[in-house]
Write a protein that holds these residues in place. Structure first.
Motif, PDB file in Angstrom:
ATOM      1  N   GLY A   9      -0.879  -5.119   0.862  1.00 54.13           N
ATOM      2  CA  GLY A   9      -1.134  -5.696  -0.448  1.00 54.13           C
ATOM      3  C   GLY A   9      -2.333  -6.629  -0.420  1.00 54.13           C
ATOM      4  O   GLY A   9      -2.881  -6.937   0.641  1.00 54.13           O
ATOM      5  N   GLY A  10      -2.745  -7.058  -1.607  1.00 53.43           N
ATOM      6  CA  GLY A  10      -3.877  -7.972  -1.690  1.00 53.43           C
ATOM      7  C   GLY A  10      -4.426  -8.056  -3.089  1.00 53.43           C
ATOM      8  O   GLY A  10      -3.793  -7.611  -4.050  1.00 53.43           O
ATOM      9  N   LEU A  11      -5.619  -8.630  -3.184  1.00 51.18           N
ATOM     10  CA  LEU A  11      -6.314  -8.801  -4.457  1.00 51.18           C
ATOM     11  C   LEU A  11      -7.425  -7.767  -4.548  1.00 51.18           C
ATOM     12  O   LEU A  11      -8.225  -7.632  -3.608  1.00 51.18           O
ATOM     13  CB  LEU A  11      -6.880 -10.212  -4.548  1.00 51.18           C
ATOM     14  N   VAL A  12      -7.489  -7.064  -5.658  1.00 51.73           N
ATOM     15  CA  VAL A  12      -8.508  -6.039  -5.853  1.00 51.73           C
ATOM     16  C   VAL A  12      -8.942  -6.050  -7.311  1.00 51.73           C
ATOM     17  O   VAL A  12      -8.156  -6.420  -8.188  1.00 51.73           O
ATOM     18  CB  VAL A  12      -7.963  -4.652  -5.437  1.00 51.73           C
ATOM     19  N   GLN A  13     -10.180  -5.663  -7.557  1.00 52.53           N
ATOM     20  CA  GLN A  13     -10.666  -5.578  -8.929  1.00 52.53           C
ATOM     21  C   GLN A  13     -10.172  -4.298  -9.595  1.00 52.53           C
ATOM     22  O   GLN A  13      -9.882  -3.295  -8.914  1.00 52.53           O
ATOM     23  CB  GLN A  13     -12.191  -5.612  -8.950  1.00 52.53           C
ATOM     24  N   LYS A  84      -5.183  -0.827 -12.198  1.00 55.70           N
ATOM     25  CA  LYS A  84      -5.289  -1.522 -13.473  1.00 55.70           C
ATOM     26  C   LYS A  84      -4.611  -2.877 -13.366  1.00 55.70           C
ATOM     27  O   LYS A  84      -3.701  -3.055 -12.543  1.00 55.70           O
ATOM     28  CB  LYS A  84      -4.601  -0.706 -14.576  1.00 55.70           C
ATOM     29  N   PRO A  85      -5.000  -3.837 -14.203  1.00 59.29           N
ATOM     30  CA  PRO A  85      -4.329  -5.151 -14.167  1.00 59.29           C
ATOM     31  C   PRO A  85      -2.811  -5.030 -14.340  1.00 59.29           C
ATOM     32  O   PRO A  85      -2.062  -5.807 -13.733  1.00 59.29           O
ATOM     33  CB  PRO A  85      -4.978  -5.887 -15.330  1.00 59.29           C
ATOM     34  N   GLU A  86      -2.349  -4.059 -15.100  1.00 59.93           N
ATOM     35  CA  GLU A  86      -0.906  -3.897 -15.294  1.00 59.93           C
ATOM     36  C   GLU A  86      -0.191  -3.355 -14.065  1.00 59.93           C
ATOM     37  O   GLU A  86       1.046  -3.274 -14.049  1.00 59.93           O
ATOM     38  CB  GLU A  86      -0.615  -3.002 -16.505  1.00 59.93           C
ATOM     39  N   ASP A  87      -0.917  -2.995 -13.031  1.00 64.49           N
ATOM     40  CA  ASP A  87      -0.304  -2.620 -11.755  1.00 64.49           C
ATOM     41  C   ASP A  87       0.049  -3.842 -10.909  1.00 64.49           C
ATOM     42  O   ASP A  87       0.677  -3.701  -9.854  1.00 64.49           O
ATOM     43  CB  ASP A  87      -1.234  -1.708 -10.954  1.00 64.49           C
ATOM     44  N   THR A  88      -0.373  -5.017 -11.352  1.00 70.96           N
ATOM     45  CA  THR A  88      -0.071  -6.241 -10.616  1.00 70.96           C
ATOM     46  C   THR A  88       1.434  -6.451 -10.521  1.00 70.96           C
ATOM     47  O   THR A  88       2.134  -6.437 -11.544  1.00 70.96           O
ATOM     48  CB  THR A  88      -0.727  -7.444 -11.301  1.00 70.96           C
ATOM     49  N   ALA A  89       1.934  -6.618  -9.312  1.00 71.47           N
ATOM     50  CA  ALA A  89       3.373  -6.770  -9.075  1.00 71.47           C
ATOM     51  C   ALA A  89       3.608  -6.979  -7.586  1.00 71.47           C
ATOM     52  O   ALA A  89       2.692  -6.821  -6.770  1.00 71.47           O
ATOM     53  CB  ALA A  89       4.135  -5.528  -9.533  1.00 71.47           C
ATOM     54  N   VAL A  90       4.842  -7.313  -7.246  1.00 70.22           N
ATOM     55  CA  VAL A  90       5.284  -7.230  -5.865  1.00 70.22           C
ATOM     56  C   VAL A  90       5.802  -5.807  -5.661  1.00 70.22           C
ATOM     57  O   VAL A  90       6.643  -5.329  -6.423  1.00 70.22           O
ATOM     58  CB  VAL A  90       6.386  -8.258  -5.552  1.00 70.22           C
ATOM     59  N   TYR A  91       5.294  -5.150  -4.634  1.00 67.99           N
ATOM     60  CA  TYR A  91       5.671  -3.770  -4.352  1.00 67.99           C
ATOM     61  C   TYR A  91       6.665  -3.751  -3.193  1.00 67.99           C
ATOM     62  O   TYR A  91       6.432  -4.368  -2.152  1.00 67.99           O
ATOM     63  CB  TYR A  91       4.439  -2.942  -4.019  1.00 67.99           C
ATOM     64  N   THR A 114       5.385  -6.745  -0.863  1.00 66.03           N
ATOM     65  CA  THR A 114       4.002  -7.145  -0.651  1.00 66.03           C
ATOM     66  C   THR A 114       3.334  -7.281  -2.016  1.00 66.03           C
ATOM     67  O   THR A 114       3.513  -6.434  -2.896  1.00 66.03           O
ATOM     68  CB  THR A 114       3.258  -6.143   0.263  1.00 66.03           C
ATOM     69  N   GLN A 115       2.579  -8.349  -2.185  1.00 71.13           N
ATOM     70  CA  GLN A 115       1.973  -8.657  -3.482  1.00 71.13           C
ATOM     71  C   GLN A 115       0.699  -7.840  -3.685  1.00 71.13           C
ATOM     72  O   GLN A 115      -0.176  -7.798  -2.810  1.00 71.13           O
ATOM     73  CB  GLN A 115       1.642 -10.142  -3.582  1.00 71.13           C
ATOM     74  N   VAL A 116       0.596  -7.224  -4.847  1.00 78.67           N
ATOM     75  CA  VAL A 116      -0.631  -6.544  -5.273  1.00 78.67           C
ATOM     76  C   VAL A 116      -1.091  -7.216  -6.559  1.00 78.67           C
ATOM     77  O   VAL A 116      -0.335  -7.303  -7.525  1.00 78.67           O
ATOM     78  CB  VAL A 116      -0.392  -5.043  -5.506  1.00 78.67           C
TER      79      VAL A 116
END
Length: 120
Positions: A9-13, A84-91, A114-116
């Protein structure tokens, strides 16, 4: 008993890609159906994808996400493209001793998540 550990997981544009991995313990990994779920605060855990003898995807990720497994490495993957921003979640990764299903309550074992985060 199966232990699951997610990573990747991580931060992505927005528009970017990430690949999540879930490493499983146990010698019978190949017999388990594996699933990926995600959850945002205040909402129920949501089905994303699952794999047994066939593949299952949520409509929201179909064509963008791909689930796969490597039984020799006891690992299941989730390749996420066109994020997409709406994919942001804990997976979360999950394992089930029977066939794959979209119902979170039917899975027997869970990882820690894991946080995305997808930025716009």
């Amino acid at each position: 008993q199966v232990q699951l550990v997610e990573s990747g997981g991580g931060l992505v544009q927005a528009g970017g890609s990430l690949r999540l991995s879930c490493a499983a313990s146990g010698r019978t990994f190949s017999t388990y159906a594996m699933g990926w779920f995600r959850q945002v605060p205040g909402k129920e855990r949501e089905f994303v994808a699952a794999i047994s003898w066939k593949l299952y995807y949520a409509d929201s990720v179909k064509g963008r996400f791909t689930i796969s497994r490597d039984n020799a490495k006891n690992t299941v993957y989730l390749q996420m493209n066109s994020l997409k921003p709406e994919d942001t979640a804990v997976y979360y990764c999950a394992a089930r001793e029977r066939g794959a299903t979209v119902a979170a309550g039917a899975y027997d074992y869970w990882g820690q998540g894991t946080q995305v985060t997808v930025s716009s």
